[in-house]
Design an enzyme around this catalytic site. Sequence first.
Site, PDB file in Angstrom:
ATOM      1  N   CYS A 120       0.654  -1.082  -0.168  1.00 27.85           N
ATOM      2  CA  CYS A 120       0.155   0.154   0.087  1.00 27.85           C
ATOM      3  C   CYS A 120       0.872   1.537  -0.047  1.00 27.85           C
ATOM      4  O   CYS A 120       1.938   1.273  -0.947  1.00 27.85           O
ATOM      5  CB  CYS A 120      -1.170   0.249   1.048  1.00 27.85           C
ATOM      6  N   HIS A 121       0.648   1.726   0.754  1.00 28.84           N
ATOM      7  CA  HIS A 121       1.655   3.103   1.355  1.00 28.84           C
ATOM      8  C   HIS A 121       3.003   2.789   1.955  1.00 28.84           C
ATOM      9  O   HIS A 121       3.363   4.326   1.981  1.00 28.84           O
ATOM     10  CB  HIS A 121       0.648   3.909   2.130  1.00 28.84           C
ATOM     11  N   CYS A 313     -14.598 -18.157  19.091  1.00 28.32           N
ATOM     12  CA  CYS A 313     -15.138 -17.063  19.945  1.00 28.32           C
ATOM     13  C   CYS A 313     -16.926 -16.773  19.107  1.00 28.32           C
ATOM     14  O   CYS A 313     -16.807 -18.187  20.932  1.00 28.32           O
ATOM     15  CB  CYS A 313     -15.165 -15.437  19.253  1.00 28.32           C
ATOM     16  N   HIS A 314     -17.947 -16.481  18.969  1.00 29.22           N
ATOM     17  CA  HIS A 314     -19.372 -16.736  19.243  1.00 29.22           C
ATOM     18  C   HIS A 314     -19.646 -17.448  18.352  1.00 29.22           C
ATOM     19  O   HIS A 314     -20.998 -17.768  18.275  1.00 29.22           O
ATOM     20  CB  HIS A 314     -19.637 -15.045  19.479  1.00 29.22           C
TER      21      HIS A 314
END
Length: 388
Positions: A120-121, A313-314
């Site tokens: 990217c940058h 997690c969930h």
Amino acid sequence: MATSKSVLLLCGDYMEDFEAMVPFQALQAYGISVDAVCPGKKSGDICRTAIHQNSQYQNYSESRGHNFILNANYDEIEASKYDGIVIPGGRAPEYLAMDKSVQELVKSFSNSGKPIATVCHSQLILAAADLLKGRKCTAYPALKPVLISAGAHWVEADTLAKCHADGNFITAATYMGHREYINHFIKALGGTITGSDKNIMFLCGDYMEDYEVVVPFQAFQALGCHVDAVCPNKGAGDICATAVHDFEGDQTYSEKPGHLFTLTASFEGIDASSYDALVIPGGRAPEYLALDESVLKLVKEFMEAGKPVASICHGQQILSAAGVLKGKKCTAYPAVKLNVVLAGATWLEPDPITRCYTDGNLVTGAAWPAHPEFISQLMSLLNIRVTF
């Protein structure tokens, strides 16, 4: 886990969220030690991240991402101890490129011929360190003028998934190119990937946790696996919204909007028999996916066939609703303990939160900090290996 390679991740405030966390956790899952550092900060300090994605406007949008916790002290690093360096993009490189110590650090990796991966940058840092003369590279398209001025041979970023390798320099346009970007970096470190001829399904839904879908999704893509993401009532090319879940001093996690995630296949008519494993991200999506009979049927098919199922997690709310946890040992996000216990499973405390467990064909984790173990344990079930 024993490691044979050590990598530096050069961070800064408002680096792009995925461009930091995906390589950080994926490389650890492959057995590589990764130290994340930032000038002026020490181990345990936080770098704030930014979520960058295409918008309806002429430039990308930015929103707040996760808080990224550093695990090493910048002032104590010795470049000679590392086998390569990864530099995330986002807005951090704009100011890191002006830091003389950063320029010297990157030069030391270049002079020794060690792999340098920028996205990217972050190619701005290579330009500031005067390392691009005569080198071929790509980057986020807006960097084209400055990189050409720095003496680079510009490789057109015809898509935002563009990636290019030139010797020890690996450059990518955005996090959309992580598949090639991370794969090139592994190979530049001397790594060999075996057993990756696998098909993996991700069971997605709106407001699944941002990291919990993209980190394992791109980590397995980078290994060379075929990975499909599906969601009930949606097709290939459709979007799922994601959520950024983080702890910021409140009694429970905060939620912020995450990246928009593009599905790769249609849920309707999906054939579980053509996949080798199922991954279930967490977040809020499992609350409603657990009410969908077609979802429960799909999960049961994987479990009854003894194929690897990895849930985090969930996501274990879906396993509970599907009735596949009886007699199993598993963990989950602590608030999901009730679901797990009432479903007949033996609860395993997620202490520390980075801990994951495998019981037969089932891998479970409590939250995204556990991704290195989560991905690694699923790799083991699939017999996928990275060796050096």
